[in-house]
Design an enzyme around this catalytic site. Structure first.
Site, PDB file in Angstrom:
ATOM      1  N   HIS A  88      42.436  26.700  36.204  1.00 12.05           N
ATOM      2  CA  HIS A  88      42.727  27.419  34.972  1.00 12.05           C
ATOM      3  C   HIS A  88      43.640  28.609  35.169  1.00 12.05           C
ATOM      4  O   HIS A  88      44.007  29.271  34.211  1.00 12.05           O
ATOM      5  CB  HIS A  88      41.416  27.897  34.344  1.00 12.05           C
ATOM      6  CG  HIS A  88      40.662  28.873  35.192  1.00 12.05           C
ATOM      7  ND1 HIS A  88      40.111  28.526  36.402  1.00 12.05           N
ATOM      8  CD2 HIS A  88      40.378  30.182  35.005  1.00 12.05           C
ATOM      9  CE1 HIS A  88      39.504  29.590  36.921  1.00 12.05           C
ATOM     10  NE2 HIS A  88      39.657  30.599  36.097  1.00 12.05           N
ATOM     11  N   CYS A  89      44.037  28.922  36.417  1.00 13.62           N
ATOM     12  CA  CYS A  89      44.816  30.140  36.663  1.00 13.62           C
ATOM     13  C   CYS A  89      46.187  29.876  37.277  1.00 13.62           C
ATOM     14  O   CYS A  89      47.211  30.179  36.677  1.00 13.62           O
ATOM     15  CB  CYS A  89      44.025  31.082  37.582  1.00 13.62           C
ATOM     16  SG  CYS A  89      42.682  31.954  36.757  1.00 13.62           S
ATOM     17  N   ILE A  90      46.203  29.341  38.481  1.00 11.55           N
ATOM     18  CA  ILE A  90      47.434  29.328  39.266  1.00 11.55           C
ATOM     19  C   ILE A  90      48.562  28.522  38.627  1.00 11.55           C
ATOM     20  O   ILE A  90      49.715  28.951  38.668  1.00 11.55           O
ATOM     21  CB  ILE A  90      47.138  28.850  40.705  1.00 11.55           C
ATOM     22  CG1 ILE A  90      46.128  29.805  41.362  1.00 11.55           C
ATOM     23  CG2 ILE A  90      48.409  28.822  41.532  1.00 11.55           C
ATOM     24  CD1 ILE A  90      45.656  29.352  42.715  1.00 11.55           C
TER      25      ILE A  90
END
Length: 448
Positions: free
Chosen positions: A278-280
């Site tokens: 969900h981030c990188i």
């Protein structure tokens, strides 16, 4: 420099210090649930919010729906009335503190999609009262707290830093990490007024080993973006090195393992089939979008994104070439088993997983793509991969594995018996060096 504390700020400070401030957590996913449990275990009362009634029902029953959060941590909190849950956002006014842990995805045009943050902020604004503290934890671009949330919250006449309090503290969850759980990770806190900052620091001091104050909410937002850009850029670097060294007949994993013996100046990152989570894969584009407002160009970040996004194409090409070299056939008509659809090892999270794109690309080439994942029984409903929605995984069976033309290791779960896999499969395409790390050496294995 002394701080002029408003009376309702002092009241909230006292409640926080005594540990009896009611903590509202909006979003009971991979960030919100661990946070709610951490505050509950610190004896702070928690009111959990989520629009998914299944999650609310599970919490009321003392059950977890996230594998690395055990149900035996939730049940005692529910029994002790330290954790309640609701889908009614009208109850947001009951909370002394509201923590926002909602998704911040990208649009199809790789621009920030803040609809969940904005919707939650509007819901909070409807019941906002003097003395409440609102903290955004969702990853976003610098300026979101001040430029997007604050005007919504102030629209009814209350003033941030005076009547209510507003801060940003980026989540740093690493699902499945046995070493660094929520309560073992330092917390960065930023706010645009000293009272909000002090209240947020006092709050997180109940559950984390260290709090780090920065000068503004935008600075804290930039900290989170920087952390994820750092990873995205370095993963892109090793992905590019993999392509170069493979052409030179050099083992990139051997190179990295040797290089990391240097006690300074090097940090190991490892190549793979693309980025997930969900981030990188998402956060660097938030900064790219915001930078345009200042007429700045993020060439380095965008190049890293391009390299990482191209890795599934490389994997499919290696698979097709290997099928042709070994069996005189390409992908058309082939049966491929994708091993692992979670975005990283030992978790059940499939968000932004490169495995999903790989399955689509394989099938676009005229092959069929099944999957086996010890942590994922079914691919959930996804906006980006509609052809894969609700597809069930296949059971682990040596005879069935032998019936596939190739097995693609996309996620290196520890629960997999790689020796048995290689023995059964006619061809293994290994994107994670999982077989070699398991001590399995075979001419059937091709690293990609």
């Amino acid at each position: 420099m002394s701080i002029d504390w408003p009376a309702h700020g002092l009241k909230l400070q006292a409640r926080i210090e005594l540990g009896n401030a009611l903590i509202g957590v909006v979003g009971m996913g991979y960030v919100g649930l661990p946070l709610a449990v951490a505050f509950g275990e610190a004896s702070c009362p928690v009111l959990a919010f989520d629009l998914d009634s299944a999650k609310i029902d599970a919490l009321h029953a003392g059950q977890s729906y996230i594998k690395h959060i055990a149900s035996d941590r939730i049940a005692p909190l529910v029994a002790a009335k330290k954790l309640d849950a609701t889908a009614d956002l009208g109850r947001l006014g009951e909370a002394d503190v509201v923590l926002i842990c909602v998704p911040t995805p990208l649009t199809r045009h790789l621009e920030p999609d803040l609809k969940y943050v904005e919707a939650t902020t509007h819901a909070i604004a409807k019941t906002l009262r003097k003395g409440q503290l609102v903290i955004l934890e969702s990853t976003t671009y610098p300026g979101t707290t001040r430029e997007v949330m604050q005007p919504i919250l102030e629209a009814a006449g209350l003033v941030a830093g005076k009547d209510f309090f507003l801060a940003y503290s980026p989540e740093r969850e690493d699902p499945g990490n046995p070493t660094f759980s929520t309560t073992k990770i330092p917390k960065v806190v930023g706010a645009d007024d000293p009272v909000s900052a002090d209240l947020a620091l006092a709050l997180y001091g109940h559950v984390v080993p260290q709090t780090i104050a920065v000068s503004s909410a935008a600075t804290a937002e930039a900290v989170k973006i920087t952390e994820n850009v750092f990873r995205a850029v370095n993963i892109a670097l090793v992905n590019e090195l993999k392509l170069i060294f493979t052409a030179m007949d050099i083992d990139v994993w051997e190179v990295i393992d040797a290089a990391k013996s240097k006690p300074f100046g090097f940090m190991p990152f490892y190549p793979g089939p693309g980025l997930g989570g969900h981030c990188i894969p998402i956060d660097p584009f938030y900064l790219t979008w915001k930078a345009r407002e200042y007429n700045q160009h993020t060439k380095f970040i965008e190049l890293a994104g391009q390299i990482n996004a191209d890795m599934p194409r490389h994997v499919v090409r290696v698979m097709s070439d290997s099928l042709d070299e070994r069996f005189g056939r390409g992908l058309r008509g082939a049966r491929i088993l994708v091993l692992g659809v979670a975005y990283k090892k030992n978790v059940e999270d499939i968000r932004e997983s490169p495995s999903l794109r790989l399955m689509e690309m394989i099938e676009a080439r005229g092959a069929t793509a099944d999957f086996h994942d010890p942590h994922v029984a079914q691919i959930d409903n996804t906006r980006e991969h509609p052809t894969l929605n609700f597809r069930n995984g296949v059971a682990w069976d040596a005879a069935a594995i032998a019936g596939y033309d190739a097995v693609l290791i996309a996620t290196d779960h520890d629960a997999v018996d790689y020796a048995a896999l290689v023995e059964a499969a006619p061809l293994v395409i290994d994107t994670r060096n999982a077989c070699a790390r398991a001590g399995v050496v075979s001419e059937k294995v091709v690293r990609a």
